[in-house]
Design a protein around this motif. Structure first.
Motif, PDB file in Angstrom:
ATOM      1  N   VAL A   1      40.040  46.603  26.131  1.00  0.00           N
ATOM      2  CA  VAL A   1      39.424  45.488  27.034  1.00  0.00           C
ATOM      3  C   VAL A   1      40.154  44.466  27.763  1.00  0.00           C
ATOM      4  O   VAL A   1      40.369  44.084  28.869  1.00  0.00           O
ATOM      5  CB  VAL A   1      38.265  45.009  26.479  1.00  0.00           C
ATOM      6  CG1 VAL A   1      37.430  43.863  27.088  1.00  0.00           C
ATOM      7  CG2 VAL A   1      37.007  46.056  25.848  1.00  0.00           C
TER       8      VAL A   1
ATOM      9  N   ILE B   1      42.345  46.033  30.637  1.00  0.00           N
ATOM     10  CA  ILE B   1      41.873  46.048  31.949  1.00  0.00           C
ATOM     11  C   ILE B   1      41.320  44.824  32.491  1.00  0.00           C
ATOM     12  O   ILE B   1      41.609  44.465  33.714  1.00  0.00           O
ATOM     13  CB  ILE B   1      40.421  46.877  31.683  1.00  0.00           C
ATOM     14  CG1 ILE B   1      39.542  46.280  31.016  1.00  0.00           C
ATOM     15  CG2 ILE B   1      40.764  48.420  31.454  1.00  0.00           C
ATOM     16  CD1 ILE B   1      38.216  47.051  31.013  1.00  0.00           C
ATOM     17  N   ARG B   2      41.111  43.780  31.869  1.00  0.00           N
ATOM     18  CA  ARG B   2      40.826  42.369  32.407  1.00  0.00           C
ATOM     19  C   ARG B   2      42.099  41.859  32.808  1.00  0.00           C
ATOM     20  O   ARG B   2      42.011  40.984  33.806  1.00  0.00           O
ATOM     21  CB  ARG B   2      40.137  41.415  31.005  1.00  0.00           C
ATOM     22  CG  ARG B   2      38.686  42.164  30.789  1.00  0.00           C
ATOM     23  CD  ARG B   2      38.200  41.064  29.760  1.00  0.00           C
ATOM     24  NE  ARG B   2      36.564  41.439  29.449  1.00  0.00           N
ATOM     25  CZ  ARG B   2      36.242  40.820  28.329  1.00  0.00           C
ATOM     26  NH1 ARG B   2      36.796  39.936  27.695  1.00  0.00           N
ATOM     27  NH2 ARG B   2      34.914  41.119  28.215  1.00  0.00           N
TER      28      ARG B   2
ATOM     29  N   VAL C   1      42.757  43.316  36.073  1.00  0.00           N
ATOM     30  CA  VAL C   1      41.842  42.668  37.232  1.00  0.00           C
ATOM     31  C   VAL C   1      42.259  41.272  37.526  1.00  0.00           C
ATOM     32  O   VAL C   1      41.918  40.903  38.820  1.00  0.00           O
ATOM     33  CB  VAL C   1      40.269  42.783  36.640  1.00  0.00           C
ATOM     34  CG1 VAL C   1      39.354  42.309  37.616  1.00  0.00           C
ATOM     35  CG2 VAL C   1      39.970  44.258  36.761  1.00  0.00           C
ATOM     36  N   ARG C   2      42.418  40.527  36.510  1.00  0.00           N
ATOM     37  CA  ARG C   2      42.773  39.114  36.896  1.00  0.00           C
ATOM     38  C   ARG C   2      44.029  38.997  37.600  1.00  0.00           C
ATOM     39  O   ARG C   2      44.055  38.016  38.586  1.00  0.00           O
ATOM     40  CB  ARG C   2      43.070  38.373  35.467  1.00  0.00           C
ATOM     41  CG  ARG C   2      43.268  36.932  35.670  1.00  0.00           C
ATOM     42  CD  ARG C   2      43.549  36.210  34.144  1.00  0.00           C
ATOM     43  NE  ARG C   2      42.847  36.775  33.065  1.00  0.00           N
ATOM     44  CZ  ARG C   2      43.354  37.292  31.952  1.00  0.00           C
ATOM     45  NH1 ARG C   2      44.493  37.180  31.591  1.00  0.00           N
ATOM     46  NH2 ARG C   2      42.714  37.833  30.937  1.00  0.00           N
TER      47      ARG C   2
ATOM     48  N   SER D   1      33.057  45.998  34.856  1.00  0.00           N
ATOM     49  CA  SER D   1      32.874  44.967  33.689  1.00  0.00           C
ATOM     50  C   SER D   1      33.985  43.939  33.899  1.00  0.00           C
ATOM     51  O   SER D   1      33.559  42.781  33.445  1.00  0.00           O
ATOM     52  CB  SER D   1      32.714  45.791  32.288  1.00  0.00           C
ATOM     53  OG  SER D   1      34.199  46.471  31.882  1.00  0.00           O
ATOM     54  N   ALA D   2      35.141  44.377  33.965  1.00  0.00           N
ATOM     55  CA  ALA D   2      36.257  43.353  34.003  1.00  0.00           C
ATOM     56  C   ALA D   2      36.096  42.512  35.348  1.00  0.00           C
ATOM     57  O   ALA D   2      36.429  41.228  35.058  1.00  0.00           O
ATOM     58  CB  ALA D   2      37.613  44.222  34.001  1.00  0.00           C
TER      59      ALA D   2
ATOM     60  N   GLU E   1      36.027  38.421  34.958  1.00  0.00           N
ATOM     61  CA  GLU E   1      36.922  37.427  35.509  1.00  0.00           C
ATOM     62  C   GLU E   1      36.640  36.806  36.768  1.00  0.00           C
ATOM     63  O   GLU E   1      37.203  35.667  36.779  1.00  0.00           O
ATOM     64  CB  GLU E   1      38.437  38.442  35.763  1.00  0.00           C
ATOM     65  CG  GLU E   1      39.161  39.146  34.487  1.00  0.00           C
ATOM     66  CD  GLU E   1      39.579  38.072  33.470  1.00  0.00           C
ATOM     67  OE1 GLU E   1      39.788  37.180  34.018  1.00  0.00           O
ATOM     68  OE2 GLU E   1      39.580  38.378  32.365  1.00  0.00           O
TER      69      GLU E   1
ATOM     70  N   ALA F   1      37.596  51.183  26.785  1.00  0.00           N
ATOM     71  CA  ALA F   1      36.986  49.913  27.130  1.00  0.00           C
ATOM     72  C   ALA F   1      35.342  49.882  27.506  1.00  0.00           C
ATOM     73  O   ALA F   1      34.793  49.139  26.731  1.00  0.00           O
ATOM     74  CB  ALA F   1      37.600  49.396  28.463  1.00  0.00           C
TER      75      ALA F   1
ATOM     76  N   GLN G   1      32.592  48.417  24.529  1.00  0.00           N
ATOM     77  CA  GLN G   1      31.596  47.420  25.212  1.00  0.00           C
ATOM     78  C   GLN G   1      30.086  47.932  25.345  1.00  0.00           C
ATOM     79  O   GLN G   1      29.341  47.315  25.860  1.00  0.00           O
ATOM     80  CB  GLN G   1      32.058  47.000  26.558  1.00  0.00           C
ATOM     81  CG  GLN G   1      33.317  46.200  26.612  1.00  0.00           C
ATOM     82  CD  GLN G   1      33.912  46.002  27.929  1.00  0.00           C
ATOM     83  OE1 GLN G   1      33.563  44.801  28.521  1.00  0.00           O
ATOM     84  NE2 GLN G   1      34.486  46.806  28.458  1.00  0.00           N
TER      85      GLN G   1
END
Length: 349
Positions: free
Chosen positions: A7, A10-11, A14-15, A62-63, A67, A201, A205
């Motif tokens: 998780v 991937i966050r 994306v960030r 989801s990410a 974010e 991920a 979740q």
């Protein structure tokens, strides 16, 4: 305790992409933290995720939902109903429900009609991007995120290699690519993340995912490559094939970008005062640069770039390097190329 490593990965991906989007929107590209840029009507910028309901795009959705609010960005989602399977409309409605549960807004399902040009996979891809372009324009989105992973990149490189399409094809998918009038519309945060990480991920979740039966249907080239070709390569060569192919894509992209820039600069120098291509000057260019100049000219004359393959450009190139009085070369888009009086004439019939 922090999030699960999958998780977190991937966050973070994306960030980074969202920061890039903000940087591209601001008038001060090196100081994107001065405040979130606003659209002309005063709203926060909108970023969409293209979500099929599969593990890759659900992990991405989801990410993005997690974010985007922290950066003052609105996060929405689009799912495309290709209409290729019974109940596809119900499946699309279910994906809309899942994205809404993630608090994405706006969320839409867009139905498309898939044609036949280029085969089923290419036709579905064309219809999908057309729908995403339309939705992004209508909603005023700053970017659309796509869930292609490192595994997808490896498959794309192998497909390009099999087709003998040249170094640009071996460069795979770009992290950033354009839509109509938008050079940086599409962003692919997961090109350095493997498919298993995205699936993990989703699992940790408790995100429901849908496995498209087309992804395991041997009627599709990419499906055969995924389930037969790549495993066979890893069995013969050992682990690490996917990572190596992804590195090949990046190295090829760097080389192809440099050659494209060279060709763009060289093009003006091989035209006469009337703008016609001079065969003698073309002949003097390195082959890789000359073919890029020819491709640019053919596309400018009206040939669709997606239908223009290496073999087409090789035929045109022979008008320069192997001139024997041959006639006009017919190209996609009703474009023809022929040699006349030491000049290469490329025009739409």
């Amino acid at each position: 305790m922090g999030p699960h490593p999958a998780v977190a990965a991937i966050r973070l991906a994306v960030r980074r992409v969202l920061h890039d989007v903000l940087t591209d929107l601001t008038d001060h590209p090196r100081t994107p933290t001065r405040g979130t840029p606003r659209t002309p009507d005063g709203a926060s910028p909108l970023v969409l995720v293209a979500c099929s309901g599969g593990a890759d795009s659900m992990a991405l959705a989801s990410a993005l939902a997690f974010e985007a609010p922290k950066l003052g960005i609105r996060a929405g989602g689009i799912t495309v109903d290709h209409g290729l399977q019974a109940g596809s409309d119900l499946r699309a409605a279910e994906v809309v429900t899942r994205m809404t549960a993630l608090r994405l807004d706006p969320v839409e399902s867009v139905a498309v009609r898939v044609g036949r040009d280029g085969g089923p996979e290419a036709a579905a891809r064309d219809a999908r991007y057309s729908a995403l372009d339309e939705a992004a324009d209508r909603l005023g989105a700053a970017a659309v995120l796509l869930g292609h992973t490192r595994d997808d990149q490896a498959e794309t490189v192998l497909l390009g290699l099999a087709r003998g399409s040249g170094i640009r094809s071996l460069s795979g998918m770009a992290e950033v690519s354009g839509g109509p009038g938008r050079t940086k519309r599409y962003r692919r945060p997961f090109l350095q993340i493997d498919r298993q990480t995205a699936r993990k991920a989703c699992m940790v979740q408790s995100l429901p995912v849908w496995d498209d039966p087309h992804n395991i249907d041997p009627a599709y080239t990419r499906s055969r490559l995924r389930h037969e070709g790549l495993p066979a390569l890893e069995k013969a060569l050992g682990k690490g094939v996917v990572e190596a192919l992804a590195r090949t894509a990046q190295l090829s992209r760097d080389d192809a970008d440099a050659l494209d820039a060279w060709a763009a600069d060289a093009e003006a120098g091989v035209r006469d005062d009337d703008g016609r291509l001079e065969c003698a000057k073309l002949y003097a260019l390195p082959p890789a640069v000359r073919r890029r100049v020819l491709r640019r000219a053919v596309v400018a004359a009206g040939s669709p770039s997606g239908s223009l393959f290496a073999r087409h450009i090789e035929e045109v190139d022979r008008l320069i390097t192997g001139w024997r009085g041959q006639g006009a070369i017919n190209l996609p888009g009703r474009v023809e190329a022929q040699r006349q009086g030491g000049r290469l004439v490329i025009r739409q019939g």
